[in-house]
Write a protein that holds these residues in place. Sequence first.
Motif, short mmCIF file in Angstrom:
data_model
loop_
_atom_site.label_atom_id
_atom_site.label_comp_id
_atom_site.label_asym_id
_atom_site.label_seq_id
_atom_site.Cartn_x
_atom_site.Cartn_y
_atom_site.Cartn_z
N LEU A 1 0.83 -1.21 0.00
CA LEU A 1 0.00 0.00 0.00
C LEU A 1 0.86 1.26 0.00
CD1 LEU A 1 -2.71 -1.11 2.58
CD2 LEU A 1 -3.08 -0.68 0.16
N SER A 2 1.94 1.24 0.79
CA SER A 2 2.83 2.39 0.83
C SER A 2 3.48 2.63 -0.53
CB SER A 2 3.90 2.17 1.91
OG SER A 2 4.79 3.26 1.96
N ALA A 3 3.88 1.52 -1.19
CA ALA A 3 4.49 1.64 -2.52
C ALA A 3 3.50 2.19 -3.53
CB ALA A 3 5.02 0.28 -2.96
N ALA A 4 2.21 1.92 -3.32
CA ALA A 4 1.18 2.39 -4.25
C ALA A 4 0.69 3.79 -3.90
CB ALA A 4 0.00 1.41 -4.25
N GLY A 5 1.25 4.40 -2.84
CA GLY A 5 0.84 5.74 -2.44
C GLY A 5 -0.45 5.79 -1.67
N LEU A 6 -0.83 4.66 -1.07
CA LEU A 6 -2.08 4.58 -0.29
C LEU A 6 -1.73 4.47 1.19
CD1 LEU A 6 -3.94 2.10 -2.66
CD2 LEU A 6 -4.46 4.53 -2.37
N ASP A 7 -1.23 5.56 1.75
CA ASP A 7 -0.74 5.52 3.13
C ASP A 7 -1.85 5.68 4.17
OD1 ASP A 7 1.93 5.19 2.35
OD2 ASP A 7 2.14 7.34 1.98
N GLY A 8 -3.01 6.24 3.77
CA GLY A 8 -4.07 6.46 4.75
C GLY A 8 -5.05 5.33 4.84
#
Length: 284
Positions: free
Chosen positions: A44-51
């Motif tokens: 998720l972090s790699a995909a820019g979905l941190d929230g």
Amino acid sequence: MNLKVVLPPVIIVVLGMGALSGVQNTGFREHIESTLTESAQGALSAAGLDGVDVSFAGRDADVTAPTDAEALAAADVVGGVEGVRAAAAYGPDGLVSPEDGAAEDGAAENDADTAEHAATEALAEATTSPEPTATPSDSETKDAGDDTKKDDDKKDEPRREPTREEREKAQEDLVEIPNITFVTDSARLTKDGRTVVKEAAEVLAEHLEVEVRVEGHTDSVGTEAHNQRLSERRAEAVVDELVELGVDRDRLTWKGFGESDPLVVPRTFADLEKNRRVEFDVTN
């Protein structure tokens, strides 16, 4: 051979092996969940979905995000992580399905087409001379106002209090409904589960005066906190489905009991299945 002397040690050994097996299975499951959670968060972090929040029950993931679109995108990312069996998306209003996302996209396209069509018509009207429009008569205006007032008065009418016989009959009909089933360890209704909820909606349509509480129950597998949350989500999912089928939401409430109120003492897999249930309780 004296059975009174032999049997107690044998029983103790069998019970000990069962307890050890349970501990090993629980530890193994927790290890899998921890590993998958770490991998999913990295993806998720790699995909820019941190929230996005992700939690696992076995190999099944629940993904919660601030918007439905982010939830669907995050569930797609987590579902692609090696070892993950399934990923459910949850937005601010609960479970989100890919069909919901497609419907939103389609609605946006339709809005754009409608806006373009309206602009074209407006331009055409601006370049032509306006035609005189008919003015409604006083009687037509009065009739329309009366109809609107009747509709408003009908909406404001309080629901009639059901009699004891009506409540009992509604409860009997609801008890006859088969058990509602869900995808394992999730709040997603199975195909059969949706069919049963439809039966419940039909029963409620026959008893329009009563109000009902939808109660979710789970078995005792897993942690108490997880089962409590799962029972709440399942009860809420049934309420949402009933509303989709036309039942007035004001007639419905829901509550999750987790594993706290088993139907039977769980000794077999069949007992566990009986305890996983949704019940309808007529509240007025």
